[in-house]
Design a protein around this motif. Structure first.
Motif: not given
Length: 615
Positions: A362-381
């Motif tokens: 969860r931690r790796i996916w959330a950080v990558a989704m937010r910081d690399k792809y600029g994804a929103n909260d739903r996508s970070q989960k």
């Protein structure tokens, strides 16, 4: 307070104020915001209920469970740090469940009134498996059906009298060849009921099977309309029913072709074509507002079953997930349109790293989704299904397997897995019986409803060893990412057989340690029964009957006969869509109404190419 206690020490107080201001000035805005919100968060979790307002409606969640002794067990326990540095570190790396980086879980609280239990079945013909589903879900408020398919279906074939096919029909999974079969399989279950969800373990021919499922759900609703209104729906009503159905169905299709190449081997089409059609499914889901069905279950379970250790399982699975993300982005899709419809599937074994599998993922996916792809909260989960390890089941002292499964289920529950399947003890040698499946489900029910500590939903937070393991596993996974990147990414590494080779090496290491006894397995290589391995008095080997096989052949012939005039045109349209690089899944939604699985697979072989392993 400082000024009141030291009113005469003006300069000292002023100096301390300046130091405090300087420290706060160095804080990043995000960190300052987290610290500023902490007192409010403490207050929110301190009472007996957690209250949140959504669209002018108050949602209340009980926060306290009272034990028989009168002890109050909090649903979410908060740290008692006073130092802002320690508190900020916890908020950045851990935080409460439902808050970034989601180490403790992607939702604030577990769903009430619905255990995460999956009801797994698949044997014989659709009628027998449907009966098993009804047995497993009897008395349960939520119907969470998980489906295993036979090898004939997994390789995209129709049942046939051919010797290498006939004997496999309906064995180790259910035989599904037509839309009629799919309707029987899920008959009696309302596929649009919010309490019903369906998981389908299939990969190569997954797009075809998924199209059959969607049509089954749509036809269920059309039948309900006819029964309620006593007439046929108009074209406009049909369109509205189709749209509502597709936005309402809940579930998952596995459809992970990358892990098939790396660990499981049921690839049937070329990898390039399979990835293309997976993208077609994701695009179709976006355009048709399919919000509650996961278009892929990015799977580490099979990688682990093939022999990978937990770190390789996690690294390969997450890297496969990022490969799907890159492939879909390359098609011009927006990250927040498709990322919420991605799900994951992990194994839980006996090694210590499994305790933190979900946390690290969860931690790796959330950080990558937010910081690399600029994804929103739903996508970070990152949402994942967990299954206890089949590899840890042994034929020797077979009754001990339930002990292993219980421990594995317990750590999955502690780690907030979103759904869980517990293996039956006799799966070491056969498809589970009704009795063994009931015992396996009881393991989960006892943990969820009887086990006291499970009333708390963040029990791993605050443990020194869990914190250390989390850091070690995260670092090891990121290091493995670098090795994969050096080989040209996931697809480049697959061309050289890197993932398969590593899995085989790790499997050999495990088998060697098991053989020497350095890796103890109770009842297998140590603590052996002095009376030898007892033979069960009754052992039911589940197999499809000849009557079931013949029934499937007759049903297939009947379906193909009824649709003979339509199928040729549908298959021609399907092949032309592939040639023109159109959306294959959109055409499959129509094709499955008149074509069998085998007919569709054969047509796609002609234009999409068959799988050939790189040697």
């Amino acid at each position: 307070m400082l000024r009141e206690a030291n009113a005469q020490k003006v300069r000292a107080v002023q100096a301390l104020d300046e130091l405090a201001g300087e420290r706060e000035g160095r804080l990043e805005p995000t960190s300052a915001k987290l610290l500023a919100m902490w007192p409010q968060m403490q207050k929110a979790y301190a009472g007996d209920q957690y209250v949140v307002s959504i669209r002018d409606k108050e949602i209340r969640t009980d926060l306290v469970y009272q034990s028989l002794s009168g002890t109050k067990i909090r649903k979410v326990a908060l740290p008692t740090y006073e130092d802002h540095g320690e508190l900020l570190k916890w908020l950045l790396l851990e935080n409460v469940p439902g808050s970034f980086p989601y180490s403790a879980g992607v939702f604030a609280f577990k769903r009430e009134g619905e255990d995460p239990t999956r009801m797994f079945a698949g044997e014989g013909d659709p009628f027998r498996t449907n009966t098993r589903f009804k047995l497993l879900s009897s008395g349960m408020p939520a119907k969470r059906l998980s489906t295993a398919f036979d090898s004939v279906t997994l390789y995209g074939h129709d049942p046939a009298v051919r010797p290498d096919i006939y004997g496999k029909v309906g064995n180790s999974g259910v035989s599904i060849a037509t839309l009629d079969d799919m309707k029987v399989l899920y008959g009696g279950f309302d596929l649009c009921d919010p309490a019903t969800s369906v998981s389908m373990t299939i990969n190569g021919p997954a797009p075809t099977i998924l199209a059959m499922f969607m049509n089954t759900a749509i036809d269920q609703q059309l039948d309900k309309f006819r029964a309620a209104n006593g007439r046929e729906p108009t074209d406009d009503e049909i369109a509205k029913i189709r749209a509502w159905t597709q936005s309402s169905v809940r579930g998952t299709v596995q459809a992970d072709i990358l892990k098939e190449d790396q660990g499981q081997n049921t690839c049937i089409f070329s990898t390039e074509f399979s990835l293309k059609v997976m993208g077609d499914i994701a695009e179709y889901f976006v355009h048709h507002d399919v919000r509650n069905f996961y278009s892929v279950s990015i799977s580490g379970y099979h990688i682990a079953e093939a022999g990978a250790n937990p770190i390789s399982q996690l690294a390969f699975t997450l890297s496969n997930g990022f490969t799907f993300v890159e492939a879909y982005l390359a098609r011009g899709m927006h990250i927040d349109d498709f990322a919420p419809n991605l799900s994951f599937f992990f194994s839980n074994g006996m090694d210590p790293e499994y305790t933190v599998m979900g946390r690290v993922a969860r931690r790796i996916w959330a950080v990558a989704m937010r910081d690399k792809y600029g994804a929103n909260d739903r996508s970070q989960k990152l949402k994942y299904h967990c299954q206890t390890s089949g590899r840890s089941l042994h034929a020797q002292e077979i009754q001990f397997n339930d002990i292993r499964t219980t421990l594995q289920a317990l750590i999955a529950t502690y780690d907030n897995a979103n759904s869980l399947h517990t293996n039956a003890f006799d799966e070491a040698i056969t498809t589970p019986t009704e009795d063994s499946v009931r015992r396996a489900m009881a393991i989960q029910l006892i943990i969820n409803r009887e086990w006291g500590l499970a009333k708390n939903e963040n029990p791993l937070q605050g443990s020194f060893i869990v914190d250390e393991l989390t850091e070690l596993v995260e670092e090891a996974v990121l290091t493995e990412f670098e090795r994969i990147a050096e080989r040209g990414g996931v697809l480049g590494a697959m061309e050289t057989g890197y993932q398969r080779g590593k899995i085989q090496d790790e499997s050999m290491h495990y088998e060697m340690l098991k053989h020497t006894g350095e890796y103890p397995i109770i009842g297998v290589n140590t603590f052996r029964n002095p009376k030898g391995d007892p033979t069960p008095e009754t052992l039911e080997l589940a197999r499809s009957t000849d009557e079931e096989k013949q029934s499937q052949l007759k049903r297939l012939a009947d379906f193909q006969g009824r649709h003979a005039k339509e199928s040729a045109a549908a298959l021609a349209r399907l092949k032309q869509t592939v040639i023109e690089n159109g959306n294959v899944f959109a055409v499959l939604m129509d094709a499955v109404r008149c074509c069998s699985l085998g007919q569709i697979t054969t047509a796609l072989f002609e234009v999409g190419g068959q799988y050939r392993r790189s040697m």
